[in-house]
Write an enzyme that holds these catalytic residues in place. Structure first.
Site, PDB file in Angstrom:
ATOM      1  N   THR A  95       0.816  -1.210   0.000  1.00  0.00           N
ATOM      2  CA  THR A  95       0.000   0.000   0.000  1.00  0.00           C
ATOM      3  C   THR A  95       0.846   1.255   0.000  1.00  0.00           C
ATOM      4  O   THR A  95       0.469   2.278  -0.562  1.00  0.00           O
ATOM      5  CB  THR A  95      -0.926  -0.015   1.232  1.00  0.00           C
ATOM      6  OG1 THR A  95      -1.787  -1.128   1.104  1.00  0.00           O
ATOM      7  CG2 THR A  95      -1.768   1.225   1.310  1.00  0.00           C
ATOM      8  N   TYR A 127      -7.781   0.766  -3.827  1.00  0.00           N
ATOM      9  CA  TYR A 127      -6.581   1.206  -4.526  1.00  0.00           C
ATOM     10  C   TYR A 127      -5.868  -0.022  -5.029  1.00  0.00           C
ATOM     11  O   TYR A 127      -6.200  -1.150  -4.669  1.00  0.00           O
ATOM     12  CB  TYR A 127      -5.655   1.974  -3.566  1.00  0.00           C
ATOM     13  CG  TYR A 127      -5.268   1.117  -2.400  1.00  0.00           C
ATOM     14  CD1 TYR A 127      -6.054   1.071  -1.269  1.00  0.00           C
ATOM     15  CD2 TYR A 127      -4.152   0.287  -2.471  1.00  0.00           C
ATOM     16  CE1 TYR A 127      -5.750   0.237  -0.217  1.00  0.00           C
ATOM     17  CE2 TYR A 127      -3.831  -0.551  -1.416  1.00  0.00           C
ATOM     18  CZ  TYR A 127      -4.639  -0.570  -0.295  1.00  0.00           C
ATOM     19  OH  TYR A 127      -4.329  -1.414   0.739  1.00  0.00           O
ATOM     20  N   THR A 167       1.356  -4.384   4.196  1.00  0.00           N
ATOM     21  CA  THR A 167       1.185  -4.665   5.624  1.00  0.00           C
ATOM     22  C   THR A 167       0.598  -6.061   5.888  1.00  0.00           C
ATOM     23  O   THR A 167       0.778  -6.600   6.968  1.00  0.00           O
ATOM     24  CB  THR A 167       0.292  -3.604   6.291  1.00  0.00           C
ATOM     25  OG1 THR A 167      -0.958  -3.560   5.604  1.00  0.00           O
ATOM     26  CG2 THR A 167       0.947  -2.253   6.274  1.00  0.00           C
ATOM     27  N   ASP A 168      -0.094  -6.640   4.893  1.00  0.00           N
ATOM     28  CA  ASP A 168      -0.796  -7.910   5.137  1.00  0.00           C
ATOM     29  C   ASP A 168       0.131  -9.022   5.638  1.00  0.00           C
ATOM     30  O   ASP A 168      -0.218  -9.758   6.545  1.00  0.00           O
ATOM     31  CB  ASP A 168      -1.494  -8.392   3.851  1.00  0.00           C
ATOM     32  CG  ASP A 168      -2.729  -7.563   3.530  1.00  0.00           C
ATOM     33  OD1 ASP A 168      -3.103  -6.703   4.343  1.00  0.00           O
ATOM     34  OD2 ASP A 168      -3.310  -7.782   2.441  1.00  0.00           O
ATOM     35  N   LYS A 177      -0.123  -7.783  12.645  1.00  0.00           N
ATOM     36  CA  LYS A 177      -1.131  -6.842  12.140  1.00  0.00           C
ATOM     37  C   LYS A 177      -2.432  -7.173  12.852  1.00  0.00           C
ATOM     38  O   LYS A 177      -2.975  -8.267  12.691  1.00  0.00           O
ATOM     39  CB  LYS A 177      -1.269  -6.986  10.616  1.00  0.00           C
ATOM     40  CG  LYS A 177      -2.257  -5.996  10.021  1.00  0.00           C
ATOM     41  CD  LYS A 177      -2.291  -6.054   8.492  1.00  0.00           C
ATOM     42  CE  LYS A 177      -3.269  -5.011   7.963  1.00  0.00           C
ATOM     43  NZ  LYS A 177      -3.299  -4.940   6.490  1.00  0.00           N
ATOM     44  N   GLU A 214      -3.451 -29.690  27.916  1.00  0.00           N
ATOM     45  CA  GLU A 214      -4.606 -30.556  28.189  1.00  0.00           C
ATOM     46  C   GLU A 214      -4.313 -32.022  27.873  1.00  0.00           C
ATOM     47  O   GLU A 214      -5.139 -32.879  28.085  1.00  0.00           O
ATOM     48  CB  GLU A 214      -5.826 -30.057  27.421  1.00  0.00           C
ATOM     49  CG  GLU A 214      -6.261 -28.670  27.903  1.00  0.00           C
ATOM     50  CD  GLU A 214      -7.661 -28.275  27.458  1.00  0.00           C
ATOM     51  OE1 GLU A 214      -8.484 -29.158  27.158  1.00  0.00           O
ATOM     52  OE2 GLU A 214      -7.917 -27.061  27.403  1.00  0.00           O
TER      53      GLU A 214
HETATM   54  N1  GLU Z   1      -2.943  -6.056   0.526  1.00  0.00           N
HETATM   55  C1  GLU Z   1      -2.032  -4.975   0.577  1.00  0.00           C
HETATM   56  C2  GLU Z   1      -0.631  -5.417   0.969  1.00  0.00           C
HETATM   57  O1  GLU Z   1      -0.404  -6.058   1.945  1.00  0.00           O
HETATM   58  C3  GLU Z   1      -2.622  -3.984   1.445  1.00  0.00           C
HETATM   59  C4  GLU Z   1      -2.080  -3.889   2.778  1.00  0.00           C
HETATM   60  C5  GLU Z   1      -1.107  -2.770   2.952  1.00  0.00           C
HETATM   61  O2  GLU Z   1      -0.031  -2.680   2.412  1.00  0.00           O
HETATM   62  O3  GLU Z   1      -1.483  -1.953   3.780  1.00  0.00           O
HETATM   63  O4  GLU Z   1       0.258  -5.123   0.230  1.00  0.00           O
END
Ligand code: GLU
Length: 370
Positions: free
Chosen positions: A53, A66, A132-133, A205, A327
């Site tokens: 992103t 986007y 971020t994913d 995340k 357990e």
């Molecule tokens: N799906 C994208 C990625 O991980 C969006 C998440 C992001 O970068 O914030 O590249």
């Protein structure tokens, strides 16, 4: 004596002019030298871009949809005011994908390039820009296989580069500040977004859209960064970098390890299906403290006994430890408890451990120390 006086005057005029020129020349030389010295003194930081992103663009500044990985690294660097005063930065495009499309192949390429760069005296630190994913996965993988004490910082953004209040440029500025700071040495791979510095192993995340998405729910953040000024609050306490036994020298691919999400009355043949598909290891995102139905537990036992497939118990809970012998006795089912590694990171550790020929007997120790 008018004539000689005139010559004298002319001489002194020429001398004055000459002196002014010399002074001006010297001033220019000194200013250039200072500028040059400043350049030499700046740390060298390499930015390796992989997409995400932070490099995404949308049709409008108020649109949440986007396309990730649209902007090249040089455009990103140019969009960060003052970045060149922090460090001598240069960029390299390693990939340009949304991080849902991150692959083991890109991890290996990235890690090899980082090892190569950090072995050189000309590079003081690395920044990786990333979606971020799956950023926590890449960061954890790198932390296990990058052999250097020099700082490696991953960053990204929750908002695309064309968004209103895009936070990518400040995140990148801060990441470069961390990567060029001697205090960040020996802390392993760090993840920095939203003014926070996290240890790669501990961060997750936690939110799908919020800029404060990255958290280290069990151990807390490693440090903080505010417009490039930074401080550390604690040391990471697991093995990484130079103390890690894992190496990717000569490695071209990693063994297949799958993750199975546990739920009430889960389908009993899931483990068999993954073994048949070629998995060499399986991580269960278990319920609670790494639990699963009796049928799945017995299938895990059989998978090891019949096929040597190692099953690791992690959890679908957002945070918390999965402890051995909670357990039931793990030894009875040949299972391994993931400690505080979430399923995605447990998968990475299991893939690396299997690729190095680690056996079940040593596996629990690895999960408690890495
Ligand atoms: N799906 C994208 C990625 O991980 C969006 C998440 C992001 O970068 O914030 O590249």
């Amino acid at each position: 004596m008018i004539f000689p006086k005139a010559i004298e005057n002319t001489n002194s005029f020429i001398m004055k002019l000459f002196n002014i020129k010399i002074k001006a020349f010297l001033i220019v030389v000194v200013i250039t030298a200072i500028g040059f010295a400043q350049d030499i003194d700046l740390p060298n930081v390499k930015i390796l871009a992989t997409g995400g992103t932070i490099a995404g663009s949308a049709a409008s500044a108020t649109s949440g949809s986007y396309e990730a990985g649209q902007i090249g690294i040089q455009t990103m660097i140019n969009a960060v005011p003052g970045i060149k005063k922090l460090a001598d930065v240069s960029g390299e495009q390693v990939a340009n994908v949304g991080s849902q499309d991150m692959t083991v192949e890109i991890w290996l390429k990235l890690a090899n390039r980082i090892n190569e760069l950090l072995a050189s005296d000309d590079v003081d630190g690395i920044v990786v820009t990333h979606g971020t994913d799956t950023q926590e996965e890449t960061a954890y993988f790198l932390s296990l296989v990058v052999k250097s004490d020099k700082p490696v910082v991953t960053t990204g953004s929750m908002r695309s580069s064309t968004s209103i209040s895009a936070e990518g440029p400040l995140n990148l500025y801060n990441a470069v500040a961390i990567a060029s700071n001697p205090e960040a040495k020996g802390k392993g791979v760090m993840v920095s977004l939203n003014d926070q510095i996290h240890a790669a192993r501990d961060v997750s995340k936690m939110n799908t859209t919020n800029v404060n998405s990255f958290q280290s729910p069990i151990k807390g953040m490693l440090g903080g960064v505010f417009y490039g000024r930074l401080g550390f609050f604690r040391e990471p306490n697991t093995k990484f970098g130079n103390t890690s036994k894992f190496s990717i020298t000569g490695v071209k691919k990693l063994p297949r390890v799958d993750i199975i999400y546990a739920y009430a009355d889960m389908a009993p043949d899931l483990i068999d299906m993954h073994v048949k598909a070629g998995a060499k290891g399986i991580v269960i995102a278990g319920v609670g403290n790494g639990n699963m139905t009796d049928a799945i537990l017995n299938a895990a036992k059989k998978a090891y006994e019949d096929h040597g497939v190692i099953v690791v118990r992690s959890t679908r809970a957002a945070t918390g430890w999965v402890l051995r012998d909670n357990e039931f006795k793990d030894k009875d089912y040949h299972t391994v408890a993931s400690g505080d590694l979430n399923p995605a990171k447990a998968r990475i550790l299991l893939m690396l451990a299997l690729s190095m020929g680690e056996k079940l007997n040593d596996m629990q120790e690895l999960f408690y120390t890495y």
